[in-house]
Design a protein around this motif. Structure first.
Motif, short mmCIF file in Angstrom:
data_model
loop_
_atom_site.label_atom_id
_atom_site.label_comp_id
_atom_site.label_asym_id
_atom_site.label_seq_id
_atom_site.Cartn_x
_atom_site.Cartn_y
_atom_site.Cartn_z
N GLU A 68 42.21 44.84 32.76
CA GLU A 68 42.53 44.26 31.45
C GLU A 68 41.87 42.91 31.22
O GLU A 68 42.11 42.26 30.20
N ILE A 69 41.05 42.47 32.15
CA ILE A 69 40.44 41.16 32.02
C ILE A 69 39.53 41.10 30.80
O ILE A 69 38.87 42.09 30.44
N ASP A 70 39.51 39.93 30.14
CA ASP A 70 38.64 39.75 28.98
C ASP A 70 37.17 39.76 29.41
O ASP A 70 36.83 39.43 30.55
N GLY A 71 36.32 40.12 28.46
CA GLY A 71 34.90 40.15 28.75
C GLY A 71 34.27 38.77 28.72
O GLY A 71 34.84 37.80 28.22
N VAL A 72 33.07 38.70 29.27
CA VAL A 72 32.27 37.48 29.27
C VAL A 72 30.88 37.81 28.76
O VAL A 72 30.46 38.97 28.78
N PRO A 73 30.15 36.82 28.28
CA PRO A 73 28.79 37.09 27.79
C PRO A 73 27.92 37.73 28.87
O PRO A 73 27.99 37.34 30.04
N LEU A 74 27.12 38.69 28.48
CA LEU A 74 26.22 39.35 29.42
C LEU A 74 24.88 38.60 29.39
O LEU A 74 24.08 38.78 28.47
N ILE A 75 24.68 37.74 30.37
CA ILE A 75 23.49 36.90 30.46
C ILE A 75 22.67 37.34 31.67
O ILE A 75 23.22 37.62 32.74
N HIS A 76 21.36 37.39 31.51
CA HIS A 76 20.51 37.99 32.54
C HIS A 76 20.18 36.99 33.66
O HIS A 76 19.08 36.46 33.76
N PHE A 77 21.16 36.78 34.52
CA PHE A 77 20.91 36.03 35.75
C PHE A 77 20.45 36.99 36.85
O PHE A 77 20.64 38.20 36.76
N ASP A 78 19.85 36.43 37.88
CA ASP A 78 19.35 37.24 39.00
C ASP A 78 20.47 37.44 40.02
O ASP A 78 20.79 36.53 40.78
N PHE A 79 21.03 38.64 40.04
CA PHE A 79 22.08 38.96 41.00
C PHE A 79 21.54 39.81 42.17
O PHE A 79 22.32 40.28 42.99
N GLU A 80 20.24 39.99 42.22
CA GLU A 80 19.64 40.76 43.31
C GLU A 80 19.12 39.86 44.42
O GLU A 80 19.01 40.29 45.57
N HIS A 81 18.80 38.62 44.10
CA HIS A 81 18.29 37.68 45.09
C HIS A 81 19.18 36.44 45.09
O HIS A 81 19.19 35.69 44.11
N LEU A 82 19.91 36.25 46.16
CA LEU A 82 20.88 35.17 46.25
C LEU A 82 20.40 34.12 47.26
O LEU A 82 20.04 34.46 48.38
N SER A 83 20.43 32.87 46.86
CA SER A 83 20.03 31.79 47.74
C SER A 83 21.06 31.60 48.86
O SER A 83 22.16 32.16 48.82
N GLU A 84 20.70 30.78 49.82
CA GLU A 84 21.59 30.53 50.96
C GLU A 84 22.93 29.96 50.51
O GLU A 84 23.99 30.39 50.98
N GLU A 85 22.88 29.00 49.58
CA GLU A 85 24.13 28.38 49.13
C GLU A 85 24.98 29.35 48.31
O GLU A 85 26.22 29.35 48.42
N VAL A 86 24.35 30.19 47.52
CA VAL A 86 25.09 31.18 46.74
C VAL A 86 25.71 32.23 47.68
O VAL A 86 26.85 32.65 47.49
N GLN A 87 24.99 32.64 48.70
CA GLN A 87 25.53 33.57 49.68
C GLN A 87 26.71 32.95 50.42
O GLN A 87 27.70 33.64 50.68
N ALA A 88 26.62 31.67 50.74
CA ALA A 88 27.72 31.00 51.43
C ALA A 88 28.96 30.99 50.54
O ALA A 88 30.09 31.21 51.02
N PHE A 89 28.78 30.74 49.25
CA PHE A 89 29.91 30.77 48.32
C PHE A 89 30.50 32.17 48.25
O PHE A 89 31.73 32.34 48.32
N ALA A 90 29.65 33.19 48.12
CA ALA A 90 30.13 34.57 48.01
C ALA A 90 30.90 34.99 49.26
O ALA A 90 31.89 35.71 49.19
N THR A 91 30.45 34.51 50.42
CA THR A 91 31.13 34.85 51.68
C THR A 91 32.50 34.19 51.76
O THR A 91 33.50 34.84 52.07
N LEU A 92 32.55 32.88 51.49
CA LEU A 92 33.82 32.15 51.60
C LEU A 92 34.85 32.70 50.61
O LEU A 92 36.02 32.89 50.97
N TYR A 93 34.43 32.98 49.39
CA TYR A 93 35.37 33.41 48.36
C TYR A 93 35.50 34.93 48.28
O TYR A 93 36.12 35.45 47.35
N ASP A 94 34.96 35.62 49.28
CA ASP A 94 35.14 37.06 49.42
C ASP A 94 34.78 37.79 48.13
O ASP A 94 35.53 38.64 47.63
#
Length: 372
Positions: free
Chosen positions: A156-182
């Motif tokens: 039931e979550i509300d939608g958010v704008p669909l913006i074309h960010f790169d979700f296929e290539h994640l930097s080291e810091e972005v990967q660290a965030f994704a890991t910590l926040y599961d």
């Protein structure tokens, strides 16, 4: 288990004025305070201030963790950095505090299930400045990560704008965030599929044209900037923008393409299969590399087998526990090396000679009993 709380805050843009450092010292007499940072831990008692208020007044990035599982990461941005259409969605784990000059993002975990101490905190903290810089420059993927995490369990979550960010290539810091926040990686991959299959808004890199910006400043704003520069000794771009921005740069954006649970859910199963296959391929590749490295090491031992037998005997002649341990390791490595080269009969003959030479050393033979 005793109580443990850890706080760390840092000023990325500029330095803390002397009166700010005095105010922080009044808050905590035991904290480590420098011209740009504040760090303290407690095994009893607590910080005599709200972390969010300290962030808004003094710092740009911050981190808090406690041994009962609470983890908070703070990132302060100039007002209007993240559009209202993104921050207006209610998300567990992300709180946005809007003030006149700032947006404060707080990414929270209430019950982290693994061991986490100040060393882990310091390791993650080193990524916060880069994450903040990316957010300011228009890379808002962290907000999308929190949306994906919520969407996994909330249709039931509300939608958010669909913006074309790169979700296929994640930097080291972005990967660290994704890991910590599961962050669920299958959903991240699913979002990449959505962006490849659906129309979306282009990601905009935030740029500042100095001449145009400076031309529109009032005399009062220029005076404020000069006073701040004189007081602090320096003034960064982000500080100047925050002090002179008159309105949100993003809140009036008109979005036509939206990311909703209905849009992304059909892609999740396929993304999960691709993720599992990629993980299996990575494991297979790792095992192949380890096998090749081991075979090379065993080949080297085989080519130097007489020298290795000599080393084993030298260690055995020390007639002590550490010598017998080392001799046993050499002999076991030799056994594997002969087997790797299909020359086990030759090992059996050479091993028999070694046993005869050391027949009186029962402690050594005990270490070799699996080869006897």
């Amino acid at each position: 288990m005793s109580e443990y709380q850890y706080y760390k805050f840092e000023r990325v843009d500029g330095q803390l004025a002397p009166h700010a450092r005095q105010a922080l010292r009044a808050i905590s007499s035991r904290a480590e305070i420098t011209a740009t940072a504040f760090q303290v831990y407690y095994t009893y008692s607590d910080l005599k201030a709200e972390p969010a208020e300290l962030m808004l007044k003094y710092f740009d990035i911050g981190f808090y963790c406690a041994n009962w599982g609470s983890i908070y990461a703070y990132i302060k941005l100039p007002a209007g950095t993240i559009p209202d259409a993104l921050l207006g969605v209610s998300l567990d784990g992300l709180h946005a505090d809007e003030r006149d000059e700032w947006q404060l993002l707080t990414f929270s975990i209430e019950e982290y299930g693994e061991y986490f101490d100040d060393e882990h905190a310091d390791d993650f903290f080193q990524h916060l400045a880069a994450l903040r810089r990316a957010l300011i420059q228009g890379d808002w993927r962290l907000v999308y990560f929190m949306w994906l995490k919520e969407c996994e369990f909330n249709e039931e979550i509300d939608g958010v704008p669909l913006i074309h960010f790169d979700f296929e290539h994640l930097s080291e810091e972005v990967q660290a965030f994704a890991t910590l926040y599961d962050i669920p990686l299958a959903w991240v991959n699913a979002l990449a599929m959505v962006l490849n299959a659906h129309p979306s808004h282009p990601a905009k890199q935030a740029e500042l044209q100095f001449d145009g910006w400076f031309h529109h400043l009032t005399d009062a704003e220029k005076q404020t900037l000069l006073s701040t520069l004189f007081e602090q000794g320096q003034l960064t771009r982000h500080q100047a923008l925050a002090m002179t921005r008159k309105e949100s740069a993003n809140q009036d954006e008109a979005y036509h393409y939206w990311l909703t649970p209905d849009v992304i859910t059909p892609y999740v199963a396929q993304a999960q299969r691709q993720l599992q296959q990629a993980q299996a391929d990575a494991i297979a590749k790792k095992m192949a590399i380890e096998k090749a490295e081991k075979e090379k090491a065993l080949t080297d031992i085989y080519h130097q087998r007489e020298h290795t037998w000599q080393q084993a005997q030298e260690q055995a002649d020390r007639t002590c526990a550490s010598g017998y341990d080392a001799a046993s390791r050499y002999v076991h490595q030799l056994c594997e090396a002969y087997q790797c080269k299909g020359d086990s009969p030759a090992f059996a003959q050479r091993f028999k000679r070694f046993v005869v030479a050391n027949n009186s050393r029962k402690a050594l033979l005990t270490r070799l009993k699996d080869l006897l």
